[in-house]
Design an enzyme around this catalytic site. Structure first.
Site, PDB file in Angstrom:
ATOM      1  N   ASP A 237       1.658 -15.529   6.961  1.00  0.00           N
ATOM      2  CA  ASP A 237       1.236 -16.923   6.729  1.00  0.00           C
ATOM      3  C   ASP A 237       1.369 -17.288   5.251  1.00  0.00           C
ATOM      4  O   ASP A 237       1.746 -18.419   4.930  1.00  0.00           O
ATOM      5  CB  ASP A 237      -0.223 -17.127   7.178  1.00  0.00           C
ATOM      6  CG  ASP A 237      -0.359 -17.281   8.683  1.00  0.00           C
ATOM      7  OD1 ASP A 237       0.672 -17.414   9.372  1.00  0.00           O
ATOM      8  OD2 ASP A 237      -1.502 -17.260   9.169  1.00  0.00           O
TER       9      ASP A 237
ATOM     10  N   ASN B  87       8.059  -5.540  -0.642  1.00  0.00           N
ATOM     11  CA  ASN B  87       7.914  -4.405   0.266  1.00  0.00           C
ATOM     12  C   ASN B  87       6.423  -4.303   0.558  1.00  0.00           C
ATOM     13  O   ASN B  87       5.650  -3.793  -0.269  1.00  0.00           O
ATOM     14  CB  ASN B  87       8.431  -3.113  -0.370  1.00  0.00           C
ATOM     15  CG  ASN B  87       8.369  -1.941   0.609  1.00  0.00           C
ATOM     16  OD1 ASN B  87       7.774  -2.053   1.684  1.00  0.00           O
ATOM     17  ND2 ASN B  87       8.969  -0.820   0.247  1.00  0.00           N
TER      18      ASN B  87
ATOM     19  N   HIS C  44       3.815  -4.299   9.323  1.00  0.00           N
ATOM     20  CA  HIS C  44       3.701  -4.131  10.775  1.00  0.00           C
ATOM     21  C   HIS C  44       2.361  -4.620  11.327  1.00  0.00           C
ATOM     22  O   HIS C  44       2.099  -4.485  12.514  1.00  0.00           O
ATOM     23  CB  HIS C  44       3.899  -2.652  11.134  1.00  0.00           C
ATOM     24  CG  HIS C  44       5.013  -2.005  10.372  1.00  0.00           C
ATOM     25  ND1 HIS C  44       6.321  -2.423  10.494  1.00  0.00           N
ATOM     26  CD2 HIS C  44       5.014  -1.001   9.451  1.00  0.00           C
ATOM     27  CE1 HIS C  44       7.085  -1.682   9.684  1.00  0.00           C
ATOM     28  NE2 HIS C  44       6.314  -0.827   9.046  1.00  0.00           N
TER      29      HIS C  44
ATOM     30  N   ALA D 192       2.997  -0.673   4.991  1.00  0.00           N
ATOM     31  CA  ALA D 192       2.505  -0.710   6.377  1.00  0.00           C
ATOM     32  C   ALA D 192       1.969  -2.076   6.792  1.00  0.00           C
ATOM     33  O   ALA D 192       1.920  -2.387   7.994  1.00  0.00           O
ATOM     34  CB  ALA D 192       1.431   0.359   6.568  1.00  0.00           C
TER      35      ALA D 192
ATOM     36  N   PRO E  43       0.792  -1.233   0.000  1.00  0.00           N
ATOM     37  CA  PRO E  43       0.000   0.000   0.000  1.00  0.00           C
ATOM     38  C   PRO E  43       0.822   1.281   0.000  1.00  0.00           C
ATOM     39  O   PRO E  43       1.861   1.366   0.649  1.00  0.00           O
ATOM     40  CB  PRO E  43      -0.831  -0.098   1.290  1.00  0.00           C
ATOM     41  CG  PRO E  43      -0.171  -1.135   2.115  1.00  0.00           C
ATOM     42  CD  PRO E  43       0.496  -2.082   1.151  1.00  0.00           C
ATOM     43  N   ASN E  44       0.337   2.227  -0.780  1.00  0.00           N
ATOM     44  CA  ASN E  44       0.874   3.590  -0.901  1.00  0.00           C
ATOM     45  C   ASN E  44       2.170   3.662  -1.702  1.00  0.00           C
ATOM     46  O   ASN E  44       2.640   4.763  -2.005  1.00  0.00           O
ATOM     47  CB  ASN E  44       1.064   4.239   0.485  1.00  0.00           C
ATOM     48  CG  ASN E  44      -0.231   4.292   1.255  1.00  0.00           C
ATOM     49  OD1 ASN E  44      -1.223   4.811   0.739  1.00  0.00           O
ATOM     50  ND2 ASN E  44      -0.262   3.729   2.452  1.00  0.00           N
TER      51      ASN E  44
ATOM     52  N   TYR F  44      11.132   8.905   0.975  1.00  0.00           N
ATOM     53  CA  TYR F  44      11.074   7.866  -0.051  1.00  0.00           C
ATOM     54  C   TYR F  44      11.649   8.287  -1.406  1.00  0.00           C
ATOM     55  O   TYR F  44      11.636   7.492  -2.347  1.00  0.00           O
ATOM     56  CB  TYR F  44       9.621   7.398  -0.232  1.00  0.00           C
ATOM     57  CG  TYR F  44       9.007   6.823   1.028  1.00  0.00           C
ATOM     58  CD1 TYR F  44       9.538   5.665   1.610  1.00  0.00           C
ATOM     59  CD2 TYR F  44       7.914   7.420   1.645  1.00  0.00           C
ATOM     60  CE1 TYR F  44       8.983   5.132   2.770  1.00  0.00           C
ATOM     61  CE2 TYR F  44       7.348   6.894   2.803  1.00  0.00           C
ATOM     62  CZ  TYR F  44       7.889   5.748   3.358  1.00  0.00           C
ATOM     63  OH  TYR F  44       7.345   5.223   4.503  1.00  0.00           O
TER      64      TYR F  44
ATOM     65  N   ARG G 287       7.040   0.820  13.782  1.00  0.00           N
ATOM     66  CA  ARG G 287       7.650   0.300  12.545  1.00  0.00           C
ATOM     67  C   ARG G 287       8.832  -0.629  12.834  1.00  0.00           C
ATOM     68  O   ARG G 287       9.447  -1.176  11.931  1.00  0.00           O
ATOM     69  CB  ARG G 287       8.142   1.454  11.654  1.00  0.00           C
ATOM     70  CG  ARG G 287       7.026   2.311  11.116  1.00  0.00           C
ATOM     71  CD  ARG G 287       7.541   3.371  10.154  1.00  0.00           C
ATOM     72  NE  ARG G 287       6.638   4.490  10.113  1.00  0.00           N
ATOM     73  CZ  ARG G 287       5.551   4.576   9.330  1.00  0.00           C
ATOM     74  NH1 ARG G 287       5.260   3.604   8.496  1.00  0.00           N
ATOM     75  NH2 ARG G 287       4.775   5.643   9.371  1.00  0.00           N
TER      76      ARG G 287
ATOM     77  N   ILE H 192      12.458   0.770   1.909  1.00  0.00           N
ATOM     78  CA  ILE H 192      13.202   1.918   1.362  1.00  0.00           C
ATOM     79  C   ILE H 192      13.826   2.705   2.514  1.00  0.00           C
ATOM     80  O   ILE H 192      15.018   3.027   2.492  1.00  0.00           O
ATOM     81  CB  ILE H 192      12.248   2.814   0.540  1.00  0.00           C
ATOM     82  CG1 ILE H 192      11.676   2.025  -0.639  1.00  0.00           C
ATOM     83  CG2 ILE H 192      12.963   4.077   0.066  1.00  0.00           C
ATOM     84  CD1 ILE H 192      10.477   2.687  -1.304  1.00  0.00           C
ATOM     85  N   SER H 193      13.014   3.017   3.490  1.00  0.00           N
ATOM     86  CA  SER H 193      13.504   3.797   4.635  1.00  0.00           C
ATOM     87  C   SER H 193      14.072   2.849   5.694  1.00  0.00           C
ATOM     88  O   SER H 193      13.753   1.657   5.707  1.00  0.00           O
ATOM     89  CB  SER H 193      12.358   4.620   5.237  1.00  0.00           C
ATOM     90  OG  SER H 193      11.348   3.766   5.761  1.00  0.00           O
TER      91      SER H 193
ATOM     92  N   ARG I 174       5.014  10.731  -2.791  1.00  0.00           N
ATOM     93  CA  ARG I 174       4.686  10.497  -1.388  1.00  0.00           C
ATOM     94  C   ARG I 174       5.905  10.788  -0.508  1.00  0.00           C
ATOM     95  O   ARG I 174       6.959  10.196  -0.710  1.00  0.00           O
ATOM     96  CB  ARG I 174       4.319   9.020  -1.263  1.00  0.00           C
ATOM     97  CG  ARG I 174       4.189   8.526   0.128  1.00  0.00           C
ATOM     98  CD  ARG I 174       4.190   7.006   0.176  1.00  0.00           C
ATOM     99  NE  ARG I 174       3.953   6.593   1.537  1.00  0.00           N
ATOM    100  CZ  ARG I 174       4.194   5.388   2.012  1.00  0.00           C
ATOM    101  NH1 ARG I 174       4.674   4.451   1.222  1.00  0.00           N
ATOM    102  NH2 ARG I 174       3.966   5.107   3.276  1.00  0.00           N
TER     103      ARG I 174
HETATM  104  C1  DQA Z   1       8.156   1.141   4.073  1.00  0.00           C
HETATM  105  C2  DQA Z   1       8.188   1.365   5.580  1.00  0.00           C
HETATM  106  C3  DQA Z   1       6.814   1.164   6.195  1.00  0.00           C
HETATM  107  O1  DQA Z   1       6.858   1.400   7.591  1.00  0.00           O
HETATM  108  C4  DQA Z   1       5.824   2.130   5.576  1.00  0.00           C
HETATM  109  O2  DQA Z   1       4.530   1.903   6.092  1.00  0.00           O
HETATM  110  C5  DQA Z   1       5.828   2.102   4.097  1.00  0.00           C
HETATM  111  C6  DQA Z   1       7.107   2.022   3.397  1.00  0.00           C
HETATM  112  C7  DQA Z   1       9.522   1.447   3.411  1.00  0.00           C
HETATM  113  O3  DQA Z   1       9.732   0.992   2.293  1.00  0.00           O
HETATM  114  O4  DQA Z   1      10.350   2.160   3.990  1.00  0.00           O
HETATM  115  O5  DQA Z   1       4.804   2.203   3.454  1.00  0.00           O
HETATM  116  O6  DQA Z   1       7.863  -0.226   3.817  1.00  0.00           O
END
Ligand code: DQA
Length: 139
Positions: free
Chosen positions: A85, A72, A78, A75, A10-11, A23, A109, A99-100, A18
């Site tokens: 599973d 990846n 977490h 969120a 997501p996102n 990122y 996180r 990425i972060s 974003r």
């Molecule tokens: C992420 C880190 C996650 O905590 C966050 O919710 C993301 C991006 C990252 O790539 O750093 O959406 O997975």
């Protein structure tokens, strides 16, 4: 040729727009073109979804005959016992990437439901985390 599936959660469709301080400024589509040039001896596939079930479906679909999956889960990392599973249910090894550097960020996180089910994790190298994730399957 080896087949490697990249799955973004997501996102991550908004990469480039974003929170660019966290990122970066590049869209994943643009980065994916670079990746395909760098890894010309493997077949790379890219899938992104904002829906947990679709991520699980893609893990099931590619998890028995692809050589590797770079995931990846955003969120969902977490929160998702269901994705953990799914990773445990398939044969293809999964490398978790972020990425972060999630360990420098909020404490929620710091925990991943996925890591234990994955082959390993690459965290905090910007978009290069995906490059490093693919390298694992070249060893
Ligand atoms: C992420 C880190 C996650 O905590 C966050 O919710 C993301 C991006 C990252 O790539 O750093 O959406 O997975």
């Amino acid at each position: 040729m080896k087949r490697i599936q990249i799955i973004n959660g997501p996102n991550l469709n908004l990469l480039g727009k974003r929170e660019p301080l966290l990122y970066g400024h590049q869209s994943f589509e643009a980065y994916f073109e670079e990746l395909k040039k760098k890894f010309s001896t493997v077949e790379l596939f890219y899938f992104q979804s904002n829906n947990e079930g679709e991520i699980i479906d893609k893990l099931h679909e590619t998890g028995f005959d692809y050589d590797g999956i770079v995931l990846n889960a955003g969120a969902y990392t977490h929160t998702s016992v269901a994705i953990a599973d799914a990773i445990r249910s398939i044969n293809t090894p999964v490398v978790e990437v972020h990425i972060s550097n999630v360990f420098k960020r909020e404490s929620f996180r710091h925990h991943s439901y996925l890591s234990e089910a994955c082959k390993g994790c690459i965290v905090g190298f910007g978009m290069d985390s995906y490059h490093l994730g693919i390298e694992v399957f070249m060893l």
